[in-house]
Design an enzyme around this catalytic site. Structure first.
Site, mmCIF file in Angstrom:
data_model
loop_
_atom_site.group_PDB
_atom_site.id
_atom_site.type_symbol
_atom_site.label_atom_id
_atom_site.label_comp_id
_atom_site.label_asym_id
_atom_site.label_seq_id
_atom_site.Cartn_x
_atom_site.Cartn_y
_atom_site.Cartn_z
ATOM 1 C CG HIS A 515 -4.750 8.082 -59.191
ATOM 2 N ND1 HIS A 515 -6.031 7.834 -59.983
ATOM 3 C CD2 HIS A 515 -5.338 9.639 -59.553
ATOM 4 C CE1 HIS A 515 -7.145 8.722 -60.098
ATOM 5 N NE2 HIS A 515 -5.971 9.158 -59.742
ATOM 6 C CG ASN A 516 1.867 7.906 -57.723
ATOM 7 O OD1 ASN A 516 1.734 8.354 -58.648
ATOM 8 N ND2 ASN A 516 3.333 6.963 -59.020
#
Lengths: 588, 417
Positions: A515-516
């Site tokens: 979840h960058n």
């Protein structure tokens, strides 16, 4: 010398989820589209058939679907005063490669962000005063509102057949759903998944504490579904091989299961696989993209001219490609000047494991998005006065998987190996589960992406350098949320619990979430953002940058829903505005 | 199961060399012929001409598709209007004679793999329209490869005898006691559709066993199912709409077209009008059931082993109760194909998997994965026996020897190309 190819109208860099959405929207409107993808072609029946996909060693541990660091990687450090070192094996996050990209191996947790998220700076200041926002928190509004994105969230959910329990239909609260969610124009396309015992215990405990549990909205199908494109999906079998795996049963939403069967039959769509774009080319003015340069699997270099370039790679590669192409001004944390690489955020995921003696939870019956959620401490759903942090996160009681190698919930004090480890594993496998926080991360002036001065990739480009650490907002949120998770865990009446906080410093080695976010963020002006509200580059109007790279902060939810809604929103603007009148869609 | 119903002399190498010495006018159709050409296009789809007359990765209708028969490999003809290597130099009379009598423009006899025993039923007007459409194609220069036939079949004169014994030329004669739809369906099924080429068993000469018309037949290591009204193995429980949906999309709520039928759907039936498909359904539904066969009971051990394998390997898609998922995974419960007289197709799909037809109606290409690499002959036999006898199904058990024979046979075919 690169061989120059005939030009195309629309060129997509990367053919994962946002690339598939863009290609579908634009080819359906009659435009010719070429997508260039670094990885290989993949489809369900040949690449993830149920006869072999449940292979934990091959997929989870040998990373069959993930980016290979021999091809591309990044360097990492926690703070700007450290020297970054290259990641030779990815850990904390696992970007995909190949057709379908990272959504191929997502869990299927399918959330919308809160209306608060898109106007976070304005609403926070309005409720608590500007002083609530610390000087090092580079917080900003997105330039788009929930109401504007709502139809696109709905279209995404219909495309993917998302299973869930509606909580707010056009402002009317619905029993059993999330009472804190933004108003929906339509209910979920399919009903929620059937919960197993573990999530049910979580839901009962949360309700006993006067919280508001609801089933996780799911990209794993609760029933057979046919989407508006005519593509059918099958009911989930709860095998628990979702995250890090492709789905062999056509039960998990992905490019392969929702869009590609229709898109690949269109004559105006062309896909070129195993070709990596190394540079976006500009003309002499620097304000117009002429196309891209790419390298094929044999190492041959090509120049592909295009009228419109849409970058649809994973967020880290979106940002890296802009940097490697010298497009925009790189962010400098010392001066605060520049925008490219700014507001890199991640996700905060502490957990509390619960161990029972008398309850068989059968974790081998699982699904990526099988779980109950409470949103009571997410966004601005609660009063933050005096807490020392803003935002929050949801707490989930999931039963995503019981995969035998990866599932290892063991009580405090268990040895790491040997007979006692084995005994503890056997004793606890069927009777334990984990509660987790999907914690938001606020942008900080010292968390950013730039280019590494030392290390280079296979094409000779400097590697991306990530500078990232948890800051006070995250650590205070974690302390607060850990207390809430312990309360719920105890209300489940277990034998014992085990707290697993993150930090205090971010560790890039253990897997946390892919979840960058951020680095090529959207916003209301060119001083603070890389792209405008339509994801159009401020400096180069025939260049759009799509994906979570546009998020100015990361919310307390999984990002896929918002990535998708933004892609549909941008595709609509490109189709209905840009392609009719090419030029800047927002005047700066 | 090893008892092979001999193939029809598949595929016409037949039009070989036809018209080589005759140079005709340019091939493209004349302006004003559009309605004839359009009718011809639909009839060419109904005849599925493109399937046999296109080589793998070749130009459509340019021929040279290799077709394996029990008598050797033959190569299909180029039917584009190229004057030298195609049929550009043929006149209407010559074309009609080929379709109606199985004789090429130079008088050579065609092999009945070119389905002239069916095409003879087509009316003169329809045949002329077909030719009108074929003449609109881009001429492709592509010489036909020589057939690889064994003696005596390498001598085309042999076909004269075959024709005398097994072939009666003649256009379709409508049955006045039947409806117009029934007659249209019969015309298509018995004529251009040449459904019996696959679905009717053949004798040792490759001719139809007329007493067993449409009762299902082995072809190229598949089993073309029974199309008669049998409730267990035929179309007895199918509605007209089931048949139309199947022919239109390759899928319906019961099953999926696989193997050669997937190609037929893709190239032929999916391109036919709903009215013609409905007529076909009405005619097929009128075919009387074959006398019921009583299969021998499946043994308990195979059934229990098969049930376990089914639960582990198959139930994720086909569901524990064998119901499948509508429009996605075929139902095995009550399936005619699963219970067919010979289990060839069932075993082959388990061993090798299969690709169904896909198209605009149902875009997913929901291929069946292969299990041949992970299941032994005994295991395949057990699970095939199980699905043929579970949930009220009833069919002859499958032996490990049956599985081995098919595995060897299919591998031999695969390695030959």
């Amino acid at each position: 010398m690169a061989q120059r190819l005939p030009g195309v109208d629309v060129l997509l860099v990367g053919f994962g989820w946002t690339g598939a959405i863009m290609a579908q929207e634009l080819t359906a409107a009659g435009h010719d589209v070429l997508a260039i993808e670094r990885g290989s072609w993949r489809e369900t029946s040949t690449d993830f058939a149920p006869s072999f996909i449940q292979d934990e060693l091959r997929y989870r541990y040998h990373g069959h679907l993930f980016e290979q660091t021999a091809q591309e990687t990044l360097t990492f450090r926690n703070t700007p005063d450290q020297t970054a070192l290259p990641m030779r094996r990815l850990g904390s996050f696992l970007p995909g490669t190949g057709v379908g990209g990272s959504i191929l191996h997502w869990n299927g947790q399918a959330f919308r962000f809160l209306p608060y998220d898109f106007e976070i700076r304005r609403q926070t200041a309005a409720r608590y005063g500007e002083a609530m926002i610390p000087p090092d928190m580079t917080l900003q509004d997105w330039g788009v509102t929930y109401d504007e994105l709502e139809p696109h969230y709905t279209r995404w959910e219909e495309l993917c057949g998302i299973s869930g329990q509606t909580g707010n239909l056009k402002g009317q609260k619905q029993a059993g759903g999330n009472p804190f969610e933004g108003p929906r124009s339509k209910p979920y396309p399919t009903p929620p998944m059937k919960q197993t015992y573990g999530p049910m215990l979580f839901g009962e405990a949360a309700a006993s504490l006067k919280l508001h549990p609801f089933p996780c909205p799911s990209g794993n199908m609760s029933q057979a579904y046919t989407n508006p494109l005519g593509v059918s999906m099958a009911p989930c079998t709860y095998c628990g091989f979702c995250e890090k795996f492709g789905c062999g049963n056509y039960s998990k939403a992905s490019a392969q299961t929702t869009i590609l069967p229709v898109l690949m039959q269109r004559k105006n769509f062309t896909l070129r696989t195993e070709c990596e774009v190394t540079r976006i080319n500009l003309d002499g003015s620097g304000a117009h993209a002429t196309g891209v340069t790419y390298v094929d699997a044999h190492g041959n270099e090509f120049e592909q001219p295009a009228e419109l370039v849409i970058v649809c790679a994973y967020i880290l590669h979106n940002v890296h490609l802009l940097m490697a192409s010298g497009i925009g001004t790189r962010y400098d944390p010392a001066t605060g000047q520049g925008t490219l690489g700014k507001n890199y955020c991640y996700q905060l995921t502490p957990s509390v494991d619960v161990f029972f003696d008398d309850k068989l939870l059968n974790p081998f019956v699982g699904a990526g998005a099988l779980g109950m959620i409470v949103d009571d401490w997410n966004g601005d759903n609660f009063d933050h006065a005096g807490l020392g942090f803003i935002h929050g996160g949801y707490i989930g009681g999931y039963m995503t998987t019981g995969r035998p190698i990866e599932t290892e919930l063991l009580p405090e004090g268990t040895p790491k190996w040997g007979a006692k480890w084995k005994q503890a594993f056997v004793k606890n496998y069927l009777t334990s589960m984990s509660l987790s926080l999907m914690g938001s991360v606020m942008p900080n002036k010292a968390n950013y992406l730039d280019l590494d001065p030392t290390y280079r990739d296979v094409y000779g480009r400097p590697l991306m350098r990530m500078t990232y650490d948890f800051k006070q907002n995250e650590l205070k949120l974690q302390d607060f949320a850990m207390g809430k998770m312990v309360d719920i865990a105890n209300a489940m009446k277990p034998r014992e619990i085990k707290k697993s906080p993150r930090g205090p410093h971010y560790d890039i080695a253990p897997y946390q979430s892919t979840h960058n976010t951020g680095g090529a963020i959207m916003g209301v002006n060119r001083r603070e953002s890389v792209v405008n509200r339509y994801l159009q580059h401020w400096d180069v109007p025939n260049l759009f940058v799509v994906g979570a790279s546009a998020f100015p902060h990361n919310s307390g939810y999984n990002p896929t829903g918002t990535v998708s809604a933004l892609a549909l929103w941008a595709a609509t603007a490109i189709r209905d505005q840009y392609l009719k009148h090419p030029g800047p869609l927002v005047q700066s | 199961m090893r008892q092979r119903a001999l193939l029809t002399l598949a595929a016409s190498g037949a039009l070989i060399g036809a018209g080589m010495l005759v140079f005709g006018p340019l091939a493209h159709g004349q302006i004003g012929d559009f309605s004839r050409q359009e009718r011809g296009r639909e009839l060419v789809a109904a005849g599925d001409c493109v399937a046999c007359h296109t080589a793998p990765d070749g130009q459509p209708f340019a021929g040279n598709r290799p077709i394996g028969t029990p008598f050797g490999t033959i190569y299909s003809a180029n039917i584009t209007p190229d004057a030298e290597t195609g049929i550009g130099a043929w006149n209407e009379e010559q074309f009609y004679r080929a379709m109606h009598e199985g004789v090429a423009s130079d008088g050579r006899r065609l092999y009945p793999a070119f389905p002239y025993p069916w095409f003879t039923k087509a009316t003169r007007g329809d045949v002329d329209d077909i030719r009108a459409y074929l003449r609109t194609l881009e001429p492709v220069r592509s010489a036909q490869r020589p057939n690889e036939f064994t003696w005596p079949l390498n001598h085309r004169i042999a076909m004269a005898g075959w024709n005398r014994l097994f072939f009666t030329p003649g256009e379709f004669k409508p049955d006045k006691n039947q409806s117009a739809d029934w007659n249209r369906g019969a015309y298509l099924v018995e004529g251009l559709g040449h459904c019996g080429a696959c679905h009717t068993p053949k004798d040792v000469f490759g001719a139809d066993k007329t007493s067993q018309r449409y009762q299902g037949s082995e072809i190229q290591n598949w089993f073309a199912p029974n199309l008669t009204g049998d409730k267990r193995t035929g179309l007895g429980t199918w509605s007209d709409q089931d048949i139309v949906a199947f022919l239109k999309a390759g899928h319906n709520n019961r099953t999926t077209a696989y193997g050669p039928m997937a190609e037929v759907v893709k190239d032929s039936t999916s391109k036919m009008s709903d009215a013609d498909l409905k007529a076909i359904a009405i005619y097929l539904k009128s075919l009387p059931a074959a006398p019921a066969e009583e299969p021998s009971a499946a043994q308990g051990t195979a059934m229990s082993a098969g049930k376990s394998i089914y639960g582990d390997q198959c139930s994720a898609c086909h569901q524990l109760g064998g119901d499948g998922v509508k429009n996605m995974f075929p139902s095995l419960k009550g399936s005619a194909a699963v219970q067919s007289r010979q289990p060839l197709s069932v075993v082959r799909l388990i061993l090798n998997g299969g690709h169904p037809a896909s198209g605009p109606a149902i875009p997913n290409a929901l291929s069946m994965p292969s299990f041949g690499w992970k299941l032994s002959d005994d295991q395949v036999a057990a699970v095939a026996t199980y699905i043929r006898n579970a949930w009220g199904n009833q069919a002859e058990p499958v032996s490990a020897g049956d599985v081995k024979a098919l595995r060897d046979s299919v591998q031999a075919v695969n390695s030959a190309y």
